[in-house]
Design a protein around this motif. Structure first.
Motif, PDB file in Angstrom:
ATOM      1  N   MET A   1       0.845  -1.200   0.000  1.00 29.11           N
ATOM      2  CA  MET A   1       0.000   0.000   0.000  1.00 29.11           C
ATOM      3  C   MET A   1       0.880   1.251   0.000  1.00 29.11           C
ATOM      4  SD  MET A   1      -2.825   1.269   2.753  1.00 29.11           S
ATOM      5  CE  MET A   1      -3.037  -0.382   3.386  1.00 29.11           C
ATOM      6  N   THR A   2       1.013   1.851  -1.115  1.00 22.75           N
ATOM      7  CA  THR A   2       1.838   3.052  -1.207  1.00 22.75           C
ATOM      8  C   THR A   2       0.969   4.220  -1.654  1.00 22.75           C
ATOM      9  OG1 THR A   2       2.375   2.861  -3.536  1.00 22.75           O
ATOM     10  CG2 THR A   2       3.717   1.589  -2.032  1.00 22.75           C
ATOM     11  N   THR A   3       1.409   5.405  -1.329  1.00 24.43           N
ATOM     12  CA  THR A   3       0.674   6.591  -1.756  1.00 24.43           C
ATOM     13  C   THR A   3       0.656   6.691  -3.274  1.00 24.43           C
ATOM     14  OG1 THR A   3       1.360   7.672   0.250  1.00 24.43           O
ATOM     15  CG2 THR A   3       0.506   9.085  -1.477  1.00 24.43           C
ATOM     16  N   ASP A   4       1.680   6.149  -3.905  1.00 29.80           N
ATOM     17  CA  ASP A   4       1.754   6.193  -5.362  1.00 29.80           C
ATOM     18  C   ASP A   4       0.471   5.714  -6.020  1.00 29.80           C
ATOM     19  OD1 ASP A   4       5.239   5.335  -5.883  1.00 29.80           O
ATOM     20  OD2 ASP A   4       4.232   7.179  -5.297  1.00 29.80           O
ATOM     21  N   THR A   5      -0.053   4.619  -5.531  1.00 32.40           N
ATOM     22  CA  THR A   5      -1.229   4.055  -6.168  1.00 32.40           C
ATOM     23  C   THR A   5      -2.496   4.755  -5.712  1.00 32.40           C
ATOM     24  OG1 THR A   5      -1.551   2.465  -4.400  1.00 32.40           O
ATOM     25  CG2 THR A   5      -0.122   1.799  -6.211  1.00 32.40           C
ATOM     26  N   GLY A   6      -2.384   5.613  -4.716  1.00 28.21           N
ATOM     27  CA  GLY A   6      -3.552   6.341  -4.255  1.00 28.21           C
ATOM     28  C   GLY A   6      -4.276   5.665  -3.117  1.00 28.21           C
ATOM     29  N   ALA A   7      -3.769   4.516  -2.644  1.00 27.59           N
ATOM     30  CA  ALA A   7      -4.506   3.748  -1.637  1.00 27.59           C
ATOM     31  C   ALA A   7      -4.709   4.552  -0.354  1.00 27.59           C
ATOM     32  CB  ALA A   7      -3.756   2.442  -1.329  1.00 27.59           C
ATOM     33  N   GLU A   8      -3.714   5.314   0.051  1.00 26.28           N
ATOM     34  CA  GLU A   8      -3.884   6.149   1.255  1.00 26.28           C
ATOM     35  C   GLU A   8      -4.508   7.485   0.900  1.00 26.28           C
ATOM     36  OE1 GLU A   8      -0.095   6.443   3.154  1.00 26.28           O
ATOM     37  OE2 GLU A   8       0.055   4.286   3.468  1.00 26.28           O
ATOM     38  N   LEU A   9      -4.064   7.995  -0.215  1.00 22.38           N
ATOM     39  CA  LEU A   9      -4.517   9.307  -0.671  1.00 22.38           C
ATOM     40  C   LEU A   9      -6.030   9.378  -0.825  1.00 22.38           C
ATOM     41  CD1 LEU A   9      -3.551  12.013  -1.937  1.00 22.38           C
ATOM     42  CD2 LEU A   9      -3.425  10.797  -4.114  1.00 22.38           C
ATOM     43  N   GLN A  10      -6.660   8.234  -1.125  1.00 22.03           N
ATOM     44  CA  GLN A  10      -8.095   8.276  -1.413  1.00 22.03           C
ATOM     45  C   GLN A  10      -8.960   8.275  -0.148  1.00 22.03           C
ATOM     46  OE1 GLN A  10      -9.072   4.907  -3.900  1.00 22.03           O
ATOM     47  NE2 GLN A  10      -8.340   3.410  -2.422  1.00 22.03           N
ATOM     48  N   ARG A  11      -8.315   8.276   1.017  1.00 23.46           N
ATOM     49  CA  ARG A  11      -9.086   8.252   2.271  1.00 23.46           C
ATOM     50  C   ARG A  11      -8.995   9.592   3.002  1.00 23.46           C
ATOM     51  NH1 ARG A  11     -10.711   3.204   3.248  1.00 23.46           N
ATOM     52  NH2 ARG A  11      -9.639   1.536   2.113  1.00 23.46           N
ATOM     53  N   ASP A  12     -10.054   9.921   3.733  1.00 25.89           N
ATOM     54  CA  ASP A  12     -10.011  11.109   4.579  1.00 25.89           C
ATOM     55  C   ASP A  12      -9.375  10.731   5.923  1.00 25.89           C
ATOM     56  OD1 ASP A  12     -11.941   9.960   6.239  1.00 25.89           O
ATOM     57  OD2 ASP A  12     -13.591  11.132   5.444  1.00 25.89           O
ATOM     58  N   PRO A  13      -9.160  11.709   6.784  1.00 28.57           N
ATOM     59  CA  PRO A  13      -8.459  11.399   8.042  1.00 28.57           C
ATOM     60  C   PRO A  13      -9.145  10.314   8.872  1.00 28.57           C
ATOM     61  CG  PRO A  13      -8.546  13.775   7.690  1.00 28.57           C
ATOM     62  CD  PRO A  13      -9.393  13.156   6.617  1.00 28.57           C
ATOM     63  N   GLU A  14     -10.468  10.182   8.719  1.00 26.98           N
ATOM     64  CA  GLU A  14     -11.177   9.119   9.441  1.00 26.98           C
ATOM     65  C   GLU A  14     -11.110   7.788   8.708  1.00 26.98           C
ATOM     66  OE1 GLU A  14     -12.564  12.309   9.282  1.00 26.98           O
ATOM     67  OE2 GLU A  14     -11.678  12.486  11.268  1.00 26.98           O
ATOM     68  N   GLY A  15     -10.403   7.748   7.592  1.00 23.06           N
ATOM     69  CA  GLY A  15     -10.229   6.492   6.874  1.00 23.06           C
ATOM     70  C   GLY A  15     -11.324   6.175   5.879  1.00 23.06           C
ATOM     71  N   ARG A  16     -12.279   7.071   5.744  1.00 15.83           N
ATOM     72  CA  ARG A  16     -13.341   6.840   4.750  1.00 15.83           C
ATOM     73  C   ARG A  16     -12.851   7.165   3.342  1.00 15.83           C
ATOM     74  NH1 ARG A  16     -17.299  10.003   8.536  1.00 15.83           N
ATOM     75  NH2 ARG A  16     -15.626  11.460   8.073  1.00 15.83           N
ATOM     76  N   LEU A  17     -13.428   6.510   2.374  1.00 14.50           N
ATOM     77  CA  LEU A  17     -13.104   6.815   0.971  1.00 14.50           C
ATOM     78  C   LEU A  17     -13.653   8.184   0.615  1.00 14.50           C
ATOM     79  CD1 LEU A  17     -13.937   3.382  -0.692  1.00 14.50           C
ATOM     80  CD2 LEU A  17     -11.673   4.446  -0.521  1.00 14.50           C
ATOM     81  N   ARG A  18     -12.788   9.069   0.172  1.00 16.06           N
ATOM     82  CA  ARG A  18     -13.287  10.351  -0.350  1.00 16.06           C
ATOM     83  C   ARG A  18     -12.991  10.487  -1.836  1.00 16.06           C
ATOM     84  NH1 ARG A  18      -9.331  15.409   0.157  1.00 16.06           N
ATOM     85  NH2 ARG A  18     -10.799  15.986  -1.452  1.00 16.06           N
ATOM     86  N   HIS A  19     -12.028   9.737  -2.324  1.00 16.25           N
ATOM     87  CA  HIS A  19     -11.812   9.573  -3.757  1.00 16.25           C
ATOM     88  C   HIS A  19     -11.967   8.089  -4.067  1.00 16.25           C
ATOM     89  CE1 HIS A  19     -10.221  13.620  -3.804  1.00 16.25           C
ATOM     90  NE2 HIS A  19      -9.281  13.302  -2.938  1.00 16.25           N
ATOM     91  N   PHE A  20     -11.910   7.755  -5.349  1.00 12.61           N
ATOM     92  CA  PHE A  20     -11.929   6.344  -5.730  1.00 12.61           C
ATOM     93  C   PHE A  20     -10.877   6.173  -6.819  1.00 12.61           C
ATOM     94  CE2 PHE A  20     -13.850   2.359  -7.346  1.00 12.61           C
ATOM     95  CZ  PHE A  20     -13.919   1.684  -6.136  1.00 12.61           C
ATOM     96  N   LEU A  21      -9.666   5.902  -6.365  1.00 11.16           N
ATOM     97  CA  LEU A  21      -8.504   5.896  -7.256  1.00 11.16           C
ATOM     98  C   LEU A  21      -8.025   4.495  -7.577  1.00 11.16           C
ATOM     99  CD1 LEU A  21      -6.488   8.737  -5.503  1.00 11.16           C
ATOM    100  CD2 LEU A  21      -8.106   8.948  -7.404  1.00 11.16           C
ATOM    101  N   THR A  22      -8.171   3.595  -6.623  1.00  9.51           N
ATOM    102  CA  THR A  22      -7.604   2.256  -6.747  1.00  9.51           C
ATOM    103  C   THR A  22      -8.346   1.323  -5.803  1.00  9.51           C
ATOM    104  OG1 THR A  22      -5.596   0.931  -6.463  1.00  9.51           O
ATOM    105  CG2 THR A  22      -5.865   2.806  -4.967  1.00  9.51           C
TER     106      THR A  22
END
Lengths: 333, 333, 333
Positions: A1-22
């Motif tokens: 799970m790297t930021t490169d693929t968006g796996a972390e980037l797509q979550r808000d601070p509470e861990g909810r999906l706010r984008h749908f990248l991967t």
């Protein structure tokens, strides 16, 4: 799970999906919730389309740097059936000289109160790049990213298998063909492994097999007969000519003979195996007409599921963003 | 009445129209019902457009393989004013290598719960081919098919004549110009003959006159003056350069002198004759500005009637499909 | 005020705006009413877009002969948020051989009950030409006309300055760069002068400065430092390569050095000066990234105001047309 693929980037601070990248990093519960919501939106052709107002008042922009009428229409109908306004921007790759120009387009649309961006691009990295720069209330959906990721396709494939085969944990899925250049294989494989699929097989010539590190829990086959023997699901992939360097070097006839899904070699799979293809098909290359249009084909069901999955993803992301806004308001109040 | 033209194909087993492929085979009552419903939807520019919800929840796809902004917009507004969602697919002829590819597009859209297909193509046969393959709940509307058929244009022309001249049985209509390559002439002529028009005259140079078997009940004239003498309606046609082999061989100036509708030769027709043109006009070729914009011209009224006729056809076809579904449900229940 | 620019042409006999062709001739009260209504429609990104039904039932056509995705989307969203139906016509310049052809398109759309025409063209005169020919109930909005006029841009710039600087009468505005070819400079300058702006400065090399008769009440500067010294507002303009004859003759690097807005030379302006740009930016030419994305930039606010201004203009024009119809009805009754 790297930021490169968006796996972390797509979550808000509470861990909810706010984008749908991967689909990387999505847990089993999360995937099943999305599939359950998608199932709620599934209709049979001939039924009236599902309608609700989850996205009422919102404006969705389809930004397709790589043309795809079918995926654009699928997202457009998904958004409109949820009550959104949709604007389509047909963008030529040539009009995007560099990332900055895309961001100017995004910021311009955002200033016009567009807050959902559906993006498709032939180069990797754009959806994550945009997701890093949009406003907190905006969200980015990946509608196909180079050879890397196509997360709504991964969900719709998984939904189709679940509808036909029931328990994924006892299901054997063989993905056949040009896996190396396939964002579909990567996203569908990721979803199936996360959901504990019984078996995932990658079946392709060595030249079209991805590196060992990718989809590491899958088994790999270099013969079609071995690869699909006893499988419940045979998924053919589109030969991605446009991503094969010096594509003339691929011998289409030889590929068809050795790796094409035909009625004859389909007999290696289970008698009730289903055949899938993400479309658009190169008929006569990776799949024959007889199989594509035959009783084992679930290709049209995949398309139907595509609209349902995109409705589920849009509804989930927008509700998550709303929930966060409500919480922020509560904290502020 | 042959299956080739779609006359039988467009009916369900009870004989109701489920597609709208051709005017061939439509009876007088059927045509008059369509015209009456269209008349119900007619408004004068400046009025609010008519609105109802006959197509609410339905999704209409405009598939135009031959570009035509005006006809596409006419169908789009007709469908939206009936409450439908509309998606436009701009399809290049080049993207359709063969029929199979079109069917894949149709099946894909059908799986997305699109159930009304409006199709225009420069080649003959596509609407009927698609109609043979769509699902039982789906329908195909012909929005212009090569030189063969343009049934909604035939209805709108007929409606315009009825509005201006009243009883068709006492009306003399002259169709002038490139009849050979004109789908408009074929469809309008078919409708007028079925409705018992007083007289239908085909007026054109021999090289642009269709075979004797076509519109067999019409009289034929090879002189403009003779052809429009005493006519109530003079209908100019667009020179179809794109359908005339070696079109350079057509001498535009000579055509204009001999066959163009000018204020001068219009005097051969009745003093209150109306002048029609299906558009877009080659101004100065088949019609002069003076006539096109003059008091006898009803060209804009034709366009207004176009939206009304398309609303009537869409409403009729969709209601017929619904009726069949209800009956099927009753039989099943 | 000449008929050429549309200043008189855009009013009905009672002096109300029925078209929106130019800001010339608009009085202070009239401009402030439009700005006040636009302010009513302003929202912050993240808010739900404003909605009302002022244009419910109406059909708006976007006719863009010069492509501009951002302006087209801005007008499209403005119209849809007011409840209108919108059709987009992508028209190639090549399809318009002469004015008559445009009028045929307009008359065709009008016959389809389209009654609002939003037009953009690279040549001067088209909006006024069309306005002279449309039906009494129809209206024409100028969405950008050659180098001549871009009235909604003029309003949105003025609204942005008013939001940031309050009283225009004490505000000093410097417009910098390719003024000669800029419809934005002409329209924004016209609006600011009509509203009694404290000072309007035109800052450009001699080769890009308009004739003395244009924006005659502005002061003129041929040095960037002098021109923006002490200004409250610095407005950079897009270099209009496409309108500069033999544009190769413009030395982009030299222009950037001497006339580009950089963080360094921005210090000549007031410390709280705002920086504007009508977009799309040639980043690194007329403006640097640092300034465009910096704290003094209000470029995104301009875009937001654009949708609000277009809603205000659409609502005003359509209400004026309705009022006239009601009065006409009263007189007739």
């Amino acid at each position: 799970m790297t930021t490169d693929t968006g796996a972390e980037l797509q979550r808000d601070p509470e861990g909810r999906l706010r984008h749908f990248l991967t689909l990387e990093g999505l847990g089993r519960d999360e995937l099943e919730q999305l599939l359950d919501l998608a199932q709620f939106y599934v209709r049979t052709p001939g039924d009236m389309p599902p309608r609700d107002q989850t996205l009422a008042g919102r404006t969705v922009a389809n930004l397709f740097f790589e043309p795809s009428t079918r995926t654009r229409v699928s997202f457009e109908l998904a958004a409109r059936r949820l009550g959104a306004d949709v604007v389509n921007l047909d963008l030529q790759s040539s009009s995007r000289v560099k990332g900055e120009t895309v961001l100017d387009t995004i910021y311009t649309l955002q200033a016009m109160l567009v807050d959902v961006f559906v993006m498709r691009d032939a180069e990797p990295g754009l959806p994550a790049y945009v997701a890093q720069h949009v406003a907190p209330h905006a969200c980015v959906l990946n509608a196909g990213e180079a050879h890397v990721s196509h997360p709504t396709q991964g969900l719709l494939d998984t939904l189709t298998i679940r509808q036909r085969k029931g328990d994924l944990r006892t299901t054997s899925v063989a993905i056949v063909g040009d896996i190396l250049h396939s964002r579909v294989a990567r996203s569908t494989g990721t979803a199936l492994l996360a959901l504990g699929v019984g078996e995932l097989r990658l079946v392709s010539p060595a030249s079209l097999m991805p590196e060992a590190g990718e989809l590491a829990d899958a088994s790999r086959y270099h013969s079609l007969a071995d690869g699909i023997r006893g499988a419940d699901v045979v998924m053919a992939l589109r030969i991605q000519h446009e991503r094969i360097p010096d594509s003339a070097s691929l011998d289409i006839d030889a590929f068809n003979r050795e790796w094409g899904i035909t009625a004859e070699n389909l007999r290696y799979a289970k008698p009730d195996a289903i055949v899938m293809h993400p479309g658009p098909m190169n008929r006569g290359v990776e799949i024959t007409n007889e199989v594509a249009d035959g009783p084992q084909s679930v290709i049209r069901q995949q398309v139907s599921n595509g609209v349902a999955v995109r409705m589920a993803v849009l509804a989930t992301i927008v509700r998550n963003v709303q929930a966060r806004n409500v919480e922020a308001g509560r904290r502020a109040g």
